[in-house]
Design a protein around this motif. Structure first.
Motif, PDB file in Angstrom:
ATOM      1  N   ASN A  74      26.796  52.576   5.440  1.00  0.00           N
ATOM      2  CA  ASN A  74      25.682  52.717   5.132  1.00  0.00           C
ATOM      3  C   ASN A  74      25.681  54.300   4.434  1.00  0.00           C
ATOM      4  O   ASN A  74      26.582  55.061   4.884  1.00  0.00           O
ATOM      5  CB  ASN A  74      24.963  52.696   6.388  1.00  0.00           C
ATOM      6  N   ARG A  75      24.655  54.721   3.659  1.00  0.00           N
ATOM      7  CA  ARG A  75      24.697  56.338   3.156  1.00  0.00           C
ATOM      8  C   ARG A  75      23.902  57.070   4.060  1.00  0.00           C
ATOM      9  O   ARG A  75      22.843  56.596   4.722  1.00  0.00           O
ATOM     10  CB  ARG A  75      23.945  56.111   1.893  1.00  0.00           C
ATOM     11  N   VAL A  76      24.656  58.356   4.287  1.00  0.00           N
ATOM     12  CA  VAL A  76      23.924  59.323   5.368  1.00  0.00           C
ATOM     13  C   VAL A  76      24.133  60.552   4.723  1.00  0.00           C
ATOM     14  O   VAL A  76      25.026  60.906   3.959  1.00  0.00           O
ATOM     15  CB  VAL A  76      24.511  59.128   6.725  1.00  0.00           C
ATOM     16  N   PHE A  77      23.306  61.629   5.304  1.00  0.00           N
ATOM     17  CA  PHE A  77      23.502  62.862   4.961  1.00  0.00           C
ATOM     18  C   PHE A  77      24.844  63.523   5.624  1.00  0.00           C
ATOM     19  O   PHE A  77      25.175  63.059   6.641  1.00  0.00           O
ATOM     20  CB  PHE A  77      22.510  63.880   5.332  1.00  0.00           C
ATOM     21  N   LYS A  78      25.457  64.463   4.534  1.00  0.00           N
ATOM     22  CA  LYS A  78      26.756  64.738   5.028  1.00  0.00           C
ATOM     23  C   LYS A  78      26.411  65.767   6.163  1.00  0.00           C
ATOM     24  O   LYS A  78      25.454  66.506   6.217  1.00  0.00           O
ATOM     25  CB  LYS A  78      27.398  65.517   3.860  1.00  0.00           C
ATOM     26  N   MET A  79      27.461  65.792   7.298  1.00  0.00           N
ATOM     27  CA  MET A  79      27.640  66.545   8.482  1.00  0.00           C
ATOM     28  C   MET A  79      26.143  66.444   9.121  1.00  0.00           C
ATOM     29  O   MET A  79      25.655  67.456   9.990  1.00  0.00           O
ATOM     30  CB  MET A  79      27.546  68.175   7.962  1.00  0.00           C
ATOM     31  N   VAL A  80      25.826  65.254   9.445  1.00  0.00           N
ATOM     32  CA  VAL A  80      24.597  64.939  10.129  1.00  0.00           C
ATOM     33  C   VAL A  80      25.224  64.715  11.648  1.00  0.00           C
ATOM     34  O   VAL A  80      24.241  65.003  12.660  1.00  0.00           O
ATOM     35  CB  VAL A  80      23.896  63.638   9.577  1.00  0.00           C
ATOM     36  N   GLU A  94      19.405  59.741  19.528  1.00  0.00           N
ATOM     37  CA  GLU A  94      19.187  58.592  18.816  1.00  0.00           C
ATOM     38  C   GLU A  94      18.836  59.325  17.395  1.00  0.00           C
ATOM     39  O   GLU A  94      17.652  59.671  17.090  1.00  0.00           O
ATOM     40  CB  GLU A  94      18.414  57.628  19.215  1.00  0.00           C
ATOM     41  N   LEU A  95      19.677  58.923  16.206  1.00  0.00           N
ATOM     42  CA  LEU A  95      19.077  58.982  14.972  1.00  0.00           C
ATOM     43  C   LEU A  95      18.781  57.526  14.184  1.00  0.00           C
ATOM     44  O   LEU A  95      19.524  56.659  14.107  1.00  0.00           O
ATOM     45  CB  LEU A  95      20.437  59.596  14.357  1.00  0.00           C
ATOM     46  N   LEU A  96      17.500  57.674  13.828  1.00  0.00           N
ATOM     47  CA  LEU A  96      17.021  56.446  13.218  1.00  0.00           C
ATOM     48  C   LEU A  96      17.091  56.726  11.747  1.00  0.00           C
ATOM     49  O   LEU A  96      16.350  57.641  11.064  1.00  0.00           O
ATOM     50  CB  LEU A  96      15.513  56.059  13.612  1.00  0.00           C
ATOM     51  N   LEU A  97      17.933  55.801  10.992  1.00  0.00           N
ATOM     52  CA  LEU A  97      18.211  56.028   9.619  1.00  0.00           C
ATOM     53  C   LEU A  97      17.729  54.599   8.722  1.00  0.00           C
ATOM     54  O   LEU A  97      17.951  53.696   9.459  1.00  0.00           O
ATOM     55  CB  LEU A  97      19.527  56.065   9.356  1.00  0.00           C
ATOM     56  N   PRO A  98      17.425  54.566   7.573  1.00  0.00           N
ATOM     57  CA  PRO A  98      17.331  53.352   6.822  1.00  0.00           C
ATOM     58  C   PRO A  98      18.593  52.988   6.475  1.00  0.00           C
ATOM     59  O   PRO A  98      19.503  53.402   6.325  1.00  0.00           O
ATOM     60  CB  PRO A  98      16.424  53.990   5.567  1.00  0.00           C
ATOM     61  N   ARG A  99      18.410  51.481   6.245  1.00  0.00           N
ATOM     62  CA  ARG A  99      19.820  50.840   5.852  1.00  0.00           C
ATOM     63  C   ARG A  99      19.773  51.032   4.423  1.00  0.00           C
ATOM     64  O   ARG A  99      19.250  50.395   3.512  1.00  0.00           O
ATOM     65  CB  ARG A  99      19.726  49.561   6.457  1.00  0.00           C
ATOM     66  N   ARG A 100      20.866  51.813   3.897  1.00  0.00           N
ATOM     67  CA  ARG A 100      21.194  51.972   2.481  1.00  0.00           C
ATOM     68  C   ARG A 100      22.686  52.098   2.080  1.00  0.00           C
ATOM     69  O   ARG A 100      23.457  52.799   2.702  1.00  0.00           O
ATOM     70  CB  ARG A 100      20.635  53.441   2.271  1.00  0.00           C
ATOM     71  N   THR A 101      22.997  51.046   1.533  1.00  0.00           N
ATOM     72  CA  THR A 101      24.315  51.033   0.982  1.00  0.00           C
ATOM     73  C   THR A 101      24.730  51.454  -0.118  1.00  0.00           C
ATOM     74  O   THR A 101      23.785  52.316  -0.747  1.00  0.00           O
ATOM     75  CB  THR A 101      24.697  49.428   0.803  1.00  0.00           C
ATOM     76  N   GLU A 102      25.955  51.488  -0.325  1.00  0.00           N
ATOM     77  CA  GLU A 102      26.393  52.517  -1.547  1.00  0.00           C
ATOM     78  C   GLU A 102      25.369  51.995  -2.662  1.00  0.00           C
ATOM     79  O   GLU A 102      25.477  53.056  -3.723  1.00  0.00           O
ATOM     80  CB  GLU A 102      27.871  52.300  -1.880  1.00  0.00           C
ATOM     81  N   ASP A 103      25.282  50.770  -2.957  1.00  0.00           N
ATOM     82  CA  ASP A 103      24.708  50.409  -4.389  1.00  0.00           C
ATOM     83  C   ASP A 103      23.235  50.685  -4.176  1.00  0.00           C
ATOM     84  O   ASP A 103      22.496  50.870  -5.328  1.00  0.00           O
ATOM     85  CB  ASP A 103      24.983  48.837  -4.480  1.00  0.00           C
ATOM     86  N   GLU A 147      25.266  63.172   0.042  1.00  0.00           N
ATOM     87  CA  GLU A 147      25.181  61.847   0.801  1.00  0.00           C
ATOM     88  C   GLU A 147      26.622  61.473   0.659  1.00  0.00           C
ATOM     89  O   GLU A 147      27.305  61.173  -0.241  1.00  0.00           O
ATOM     90  CB  GLU A 147      24.206  61.082   0.329  1.00  0.00           C
ATOM     91  N   VAL A 148      26.897  60.749   2.006  1.00  0.00           N
ATOM     92  CA  VAL A 148      28.248  59.944   1.932  1.00  0.00           C
ATOM     93  C   VAL A 148      28.094  58.911   2.711  1.00  0.00           C
ATOM     94  O   VAL A 148      27.131  58.467   3.256  1.00  0.00           O
ATOM     95  CB  VAL A 148      29.395  61.028   2.923  1.00  0.00           C
ATOM     96  N   LYS A 149      29.359  57.848   2.741  1.00  0.00           N
ATOM     97  CA  LYS A 149      29.445  56.817   3.522  1.00  0.00           C
ATOM     98  C   LYS A 149      29.530  57.199   5.123  1.00  0.00           C
ATOM     99  O   LYS A 149      29.966  58.187   5.435  1.00  0.00           O
ATOM    100  CB  LYS A 149      30.694  55.929   3.347  1.00  0.00           C
ATOM    101  N   LEU A 150      28.667  56.400   6.046  1.00  0.00           N
ATOM    102  CA  LEU A 150      28.840  56.694   7.473  1.00  0.00           C
ATOM    103  C   LEU A 150      30.216  56.621   7.705  1.00  0.00           C
ATOM    104  O   LEU A 150      30.560  57.318   8.669  1.00  0.00           O
ATOM    105  CB  LEU A 150      28.061  55.623   8.102  1.00  0.00           C
ATOM    106  N   GLU A 160      14.540  45.372  12.464  1.00  0.00           N
ATOM    107  CA  GLU A 160      13.845  45.848  11.271  1.00  0.00           C
ATOM    108  C   GLU A 160      14.742  45.969  10.103  1.00  0.00           C
ATOM    109  O   GLU A 160      14.419  46.228   9.047  1.00  0.00           O
ATOM    110  CB  GLU A 160      12.832  46.986  11.480  1.00  0.00           C
ATOM    111  N   GLY A 161      16.040  46.256  10.380  1.00  0.00           N
ATOM    112  CA  GLY A 161      16.833  46.403   9.342  1.00  0.00           C
ATOM    113  C   GLY A 161      17.364  47.854   9.139  1.00  0.00           C
ATOM    114  O   GLY A 161      18.191  48.272   8.312  1.00  0.00           O
ATOM    115  N   ASP A 162      17.053  48.948  10.167  1.00  0.00           N
ATOM    116  CA  ASP A 162      17.265  50.013  10.146  1.00  0.00           C
ATOM    117  C   ASP A 162      18.476  50.329  11.037  1.00  0.00           C
ATOM    118  O   ASP A 162      19.137  49.469  11.601  1.00  0.00           O
ATOM    119  CB  ASP A 162      16.199  50.841  10.672  1.00  0.00           C
ATOM    120  N   VAL A 163      19.051  51.348  10.950  1.00  0.00           N
ATOM    121  CA  VAL A 163      20.253  51.891  11.571  1.00  0.00           C
ATOM    122  C   VAL A 163      20.060  52.998  12.803  1.00  0.00           C
ATOM    123  O   VAL A 163      19.371  53.834  12.210  1.00  0.00           O
ATOM    124  CB  VAL A 163      21.371  52.494  10.578  1.00  0.00           C
ATOM    125  N   VAL A 164      20.583  52.761  13.941  1.00  0.00           N
ATOM    126  CA  VAL A 164      20.354  53.619  14.904  1.00  0.00           C
ATOM    127  C   VAL A 164      21.778  54.280  15.515  1.00  0.00           C
ATOM    128  O   VAL A 164      22.693  53.311  15.630  1.00  0.00           O
ATOM    129  CB  VAL A 164      19.664  53.072  16.075  1.00  0.00           C
TER     130      VAL A 164
END
Length: 591
Positions: free
Chosen positions: A466-472, A579-588, A428-431, A503-507
């Motif tokens: 925001n944290r995402v999967f690498k190479m997404v 469209e990719l729907l991801l949860p809002r997840r910061t580095e912390d 996982e990496v930063k967006l 809702e606080g998610d990321v698109v």
């Protein structure tokens, strides 16, 4: 400054050229802007001066009318007539007032009609012409509603009256006739004036004026102007002033008229004389820039081209790594360049001599170590890994920089960035990091397809941590380019953006205007997305062309659950949007 000194000469010359053109353009812009400002200020001062003169003229006319109206309003004969109840006294007073009004109307220029209306029904010259009478009665009604106790006449405003099928323009003035003791209103006097008795002849007075001048009555109606079409029309100064900033509006109050005098002129007309200056500026740029480019070309030929040949020669020898019996460089240019070539050729001669000595003295050592080197080489051949490839890419980048192949250098840098990113251990990496790799991939694809599509990126700063999967992103981008834009005949567009949902998610949205997906194939892909991991294995076995999209969807769904994942919309010849729907997840946040 030291950084600039170390840059290539061609880049330095180009920077100097850009700076020179920038300075010239800036000077032209500043002078043009100052000229506009000076013309505007001078015309503004002149406009105010003209407005002041017109105001003074109108005020002098108003003073004359005020004296006439007030004197008539306080005439003893008029008061006696309006108070009379006896018939004989009323007839005698009427003759005096009628004679007085007739005399004034004949002697005073500009007076069209005068009427006196008494509160007790005693009237003088209440005209029978319908529209005039209507204007008089309307003015009296206005004065009755207006409880102003001042002695000043009431300037009712502009009236257009039709007489014998001919339109006449008048200005109506009224006055309250008051008894002093006991204080009471005896009646009203209404005077119908010709417009020229109040207002100047603008076309004569403003022969050198700029724009249009308008005199507005208390109702905002244009009573006089050098714009004939506007006389009798309503005018909104605020809307005119704010009309796209195209007009300049200057105004002065006419207190007695309860109106204004307004000067309106177009900025386009005001600065029309500067258009020639602008054309001259364009001609200067059109002549100077080609001349400067020719000078740069001459300098490049006489200095840079020999130096580039020298650098290419050095680079070839560096790659060959063999100097014995090699060719010598021949440069034609300025004296300094030729001296440099001779010195370098002398250095090569010395290297040849030293090489012979080194080869002869170390032949035995090299023979003894040959088997060991061969073994090491065989081992290295088995150890080709991403780190080695990355190091080689760095070497190629250096070679591209040295030879001036900057576009190839940028491609190597982008490829190296992707390679280093791919071998990072974390999943996982930063967006923001993922976005940088996506940009590198898009740069490579644009180079590959010779800029057949434009890229538009819009990511809010707040979402880049925001944290995402690498190479997404890369599989989605590859699919959009390969299946959407590659088959498009015209130049296409690729949009890449992100937003936060309520809702606080990321698109993350990836959209192209390519050929789109046929409805049957789109239905199949959406079925693949709904099938999950089990269907993915069968698709992989069949070498499905949209495996990357399905894989990304399953990774998101497996990690985050429903409703996260991928959605796709498309239509033939209308492009595709994923469209990719991801949860809002910061580095912390916990992973």
């Amino acid at each position: 400054m030291d950084y600039f000194k170390k840059r290539p000469i061609k880049l330095q010359l180009l920077v100097i050229f850009v700076m020179f053109v920038t300075v010239v353009v800036s000077v032209m812009f500043v002078t043009y802007w100052q000229s506009q400002k000076m013309i505007y200020q001078k015309n503004k001062a002149y406009s105010i001066e003209l407005l002041d003169k017109i105001t003074q003229y109108i005020q002098s006319q108003i003073d004359n009318i005020d004296g006439l109206v007030i004197n008539t309003s306080y005439s003893a004969d008029v008061h006696q007539y309006l108070r009379s109840t006896d018939l004989l006294d009323k007839i005698d007073a009427f003759k005096k007032v009628d004679t007085y009004i007739t005399t004034i109307s004949q002697l005073e220029n500009g007076i069209v009609d005068m009427t006196i209306i008494g509160e007790n029904g005693n009237n003088v010259n209440l005209m029978y012409e319908k529209q005039k009478k209507s204007a008089v009665l309307a003015t009296v009604e206005e004065m009755r509603k207006n409880h102003d106790s001042r002695l000043k006449p009431y300037y009712a405003g502009f009236k257009q009256i039709v007489e014998d099928d001919v339109k006449h323009r008048y200005f109506v003035v009224g006055s309250r006739i008051s008894n002093i003791f006991p204080a009471s209103t005896l009646g009203y006097m209404v005077v119908i004036l010709d417009l020229e008795s109040l207002f100047p002849k603008f076309n004569t007075m403003l022969a050198n004026g700029f724009g249009h001048f308008y005199v507005l009555d208390r109702n905002g109606t244009v009573a006089s102007s050098n714009d004939e079409q506007m006389i009798g029309q309503q005018m909104n100064i605020e809307s005119m002033a704010g009309k796209h900033g195209q007009y300049v509006v200057q105004s002065m109050e006419l207190r007695d008229l309860q109106g204004k005098i307004v000067n309106v002129y177009s900025k386009k007309d005001l600065f029309r004389g500067l258009e020639k200056v602008k054309i001259v500026y364009w001609w200067i740029m059109a002549v100077c820039i080609p001349v400067l480019l020719v000078l740069l070309l001459i300098i490049s030929r006489n200095i840079l081209e020999p130096m580039k040949s020298f650098m290419r020669f050095i680079q070839v020898q560096k790659v060959k790594n063999i100097y014995h019996d090699q060719k010598r460089i021949q440069l034609v240019g300025y004296n300094e360049i030729m001296v440099m070539a001779d010195k370098f050729n002398g250095m090569l001669d010395e290297i040849d001599q030293l090489t012979d000595e080194v080869v002869e003295s170390k032949t035995r050592i090299m023979s003894l170590g040959l088997l060991k080197k061969q073994a090491e080489l065989a081992f290295l051949k088995q150890q080709v890994n991403p780190h080695f490839l990355y190091n080689m890419l760095e070497s190629l980048r250096g070679m591209a920089s040295a030879t001036g192949a900057m576009e190839i250098r940028e491609m190597i840098v982008a490829l190296g960035k992707m390679l280093r990113y791919s071998i990072k251990g974390q999943d996982e990496v930063k967006l923001g990091e993922e976005l940088e790799i996506a940009k590198a991939y898009l740069k490579l694809q644009q180079f590959r397809f010779e800029d057949r599509f434009d890229v538009h990126i819009d990511f809010p700063e707040a979402l880049l941590n925001n944290r995402v999967f690498k190479m997404v992103l890369q599989p989605i981008l590859e699919n959009a380019i390969t299946h959407g834009l590659e088959s498009r005949m015209e130049k296409g567009n690729l949009w890449l953006g992100a937003r936060e949902t309520p809702e606080g998610d990321v698109v993350i949205a990836i959209k192209d205007d390519g050929v789109g997906i046929p409805s049957e194939k789109l239905a199949l892909i959406q079925a693949e997305l709904a099938a999950g991991e089990e269907f993915l294995a069968r698709l992989h076995h069949n070498d499905n062309g949209h495996l990357g999209i399905v894989n990304v969807h399953n990774r998101l769904r497996s990690a985050y659950g429903d409703p996260y994942g991928l959605k796709i919309r498309s239509a033939p010849n209308a492009g595709t949007e994923v469209e990719l729907l991801l949860p809002r997840r910061t580095e912390d946040a916990p992973c």
